[in-house]
Design a protein around this motif. Structure first.
Motif, short mmCIF file in Angstrom:
data_model
loop_
_atom_site.label_atom_id
_atom_site.label_comp_id
_atom_site.label_asym_id
_atom_site.label_seq_id
_atom_site.Cartn_x
_atom_site.Cartn_y
_atom_site.Cartn_z
N CYS A 90 -0.72 1.21 11.86
CA CYS A 90 0.14 0.03 11.96
C CYS A 90 0.14 -0.72 10.62
N GLY A 91 1.09 -1.63 10.48
CA GLY A 91 1.06 -2.55 9.35
C GLY A 91 1.53 -1.98 8.03
N ILE A 92 2.42 -1.01 8.06
CA ILE A 92 2.93 -0.44 6.81
C ILE A 92 3.84 -1.45 6.11
N VAL A 93 3.83 -1.41 4.80
CA VAL A 93 4.77 -2.20 4.01
C VAL A 93 5.90 -1.28 3.58
N GLY A 94 7.11 -1.55 4.07
CA GLY A 94 8.24 -0.68 3.78
C GLY A 94 8.78 -0.06 5.06
N PRO A 95 9.80 0.77 4.97
CA PRO A 95 10.46 1.33 6.16
C PRO A 95 9.68 2.43 6.86
N GLY A 96 8.65 3.00 6.21
CA GLY A 96 7.90 4.08 6.83
C GLY A 96 8.59 5.41 6.66
N ALA A 97 8.33 6.34 7.59
CA ALA A 97 8.96 7.66 7.53
C ALA A 97 10.47 7.49 7.69
N LEU A 98 11.22 7.86 6.67
CA LEU A 98 12.65 7.54 6.62
C LEU A 98 13.47 8.19 7.72
N ALA A 99 13.09 9.39 8.14
CA ALA A 99 13.86 10.08 9.19
C ALA A 99 13.72 9.39 10.54
N TYR A 100 12.78 8.45 10.65
CA TYR A 100 12.54 7.75 11.92
C TYR A 100 12.79 6.25 11.80
N ALA A 101 13.22 5.80 10.63
CA ALA A 101 13.42 4.37 10.39
C ALA A 101 14.75 3.89 10.93
N ALA A 102 14.74 2.73 11.57
CA ALA A 102 15.97 2.12 12.09
C ALA A 102 16.87 1.70 10.93
N PRO A 103 18.19 1.64 11.14
CA PRO A 103 19.12 1.28 10.06
C PRO A 103 18.74 -0.02 9.36
#
Length: 386
Positions: free
Chosen positions: A148-161
């Protein structure tokens, strides 16, 4: 303070006696650390990557079922790091495609965990297969969520728009990611694929234009009855606008329950399916010792507390020894000083007596004095009468 208490206060990084590299990712490398008291996972961040400190600090005080336990965080060698309990399990990114009933049942476990986390006003922000571990629970499976607590969108293929637009994680962004996770579990491949950031962002914005049921049908991943049961889930999760997604995790849980009923899977059938899948994806023996063949160097510099303590002890003993020697010296010299001082005083007194005698004589001229000072008379010989 006891030795045990001192050890418990030391950093886990410094208590570790062995280290093994488990995974190299784009954001961080993950190591297993072996300590006397057990095993831990170390997430060692790459340059420019970090975690949200406020979220991680709060996670240290939480014990939510299905969520990893953060034990330590900080910066070592100018590098952010996280330490959490080592988990015996397999990454859901490394397992084959799941039967629909298994995927729905496991997703309900994650939903309950995220709902409890949401009640603490914490959003995960990076739900993807690598951050969901499948662990043994008796003869069955359970999920455990990490990172938890990532800075940024995370894994791009799973990131919301909206995450591509720099907006923070929310309940709705986590719901979108759960939809992507469900597709991956059932299909065995990602719904969106690209190595380009802008391309993935554009695909996320056009998510509602995808015919997900047709995609699953082409992959031969579902039966027609299952495709129909899943359709309401895609409409509740994979939507461009957050406002058009499910309201919260409670609503999603209800939809998952309805989907299971629609494909004719009750609690007993779901558990049987979980047990069968567990036998396929989990090693026969989950418990194991530290992987000696995979030992690697520590990615950080360890603080050798024992050497520091020994050095400190030697320094203290040296100072005490110097003080003792100095004290003895002054004591010995001090016992002789009265004799020296007394001798000096006597010499000074004699010198002054002689000066006073000479001064008296000079004042009287060359004539013999009528009387002599007592100090001189005392030293004159006494005449002996005949």
């Amino acid at each position: 303070m006891s030795v045990k208490s001192e050890k418990s206060m030391a950093s886990i990084l410094d208590r570790a006696c062995d280290c093994a590299l488990l995974h190299q990712g784009g954001e961080a490398d993950v190591y297993e650390l072996a300590c006397d008291e057990g095993f831990y996972a170390l997430k060692w961040y790459h340059s420019g990557c970090r975690f949200e400190e406020s979220v991680v600090d709060r996670l240290k005080h939480l014990n939510i079922p299905g969520l990893y336990r953060v034990r330590e965080s900080g910066v070592r060698d100018n590098t952010p790091y996280l330490v959490y309990d080592f988990i015996e399990g397999v990454s859901s990114a490394d397992v084959p495609a799941m039967p629909v009933a298994v995927a729905l049942k496991l997703l309900r476990g994650i939903v309950q965990t995220l709902d409890a986390l949401n009640k603490e006003d914490i959003h995960h922000g990076d739900i993807n297969p690598s951050n969901v571990l499948l662990c043994k629970s008796g003869n069955s499976l359970q999920t455990l969520v990490i990172d938890c607590g990532i800075v940024g969108p995370g894994a791009l293929a799973y990131a919301a728009p909206e995450r591509f637009q720099g907006k923070p994680a929310s309940t709705q962004s986590d719901l979108y990611s759960l939809g992507m996770l469900l597709f991956r579990w059932i299909a065995g491949v990602d719904l969106l694929e690209s190595d380009d950031y802008n391309n993935l962002a554009a695909q996320a914005l056009a998510i509602e234009g995808l015919d997900i049921s047709s995609r699953l049908y082409d992959l031969d991943s579902c039966k027609p009855q299952e495709l129909s049961a899943l359709e309401p889930l895609w409409k509740a999760l994979l939507r461009e606008s957050p406002e058009n997604r499910a309201e919260d995790f409670d609503e999603l849980d209800e939809l998952l329950e309805i989907a299971l009923e629609s494909i004719g899977v009750g609690e007993v059938t779901a558990q049987t399916a979980l047990q069968k899948y567990a036998g396929e994806v989990l090693p026969e023996k989950m418990g194991r010792k530290f992987p000696t063949e995979q030992k690697s160097a520590f990615p950080y510099s360890q603080n050798d507390n024992e050497n520091k303590k020994n050095t400190l002890k030697i320094a203290v003993l040296a100072i005490l020894g110097l003080i003792l020697i100095t004290t003895v010296f002054f004591v010995l010299v001090g016992t002789k000083s009265p004799d020296i001082d007394e001798t000096g005083n006597l010499l000074l007194q004699k010198s002054r007596s002689l000066e006073s005698v000479e001064s008296g004589i000079e004042n009287r001229g060359n004539s013999a004095p009528d009387t002599l000072p007592p100090a001189v008379l005392k030293d004159l010989p006494t005449p002996v009468s005949e």
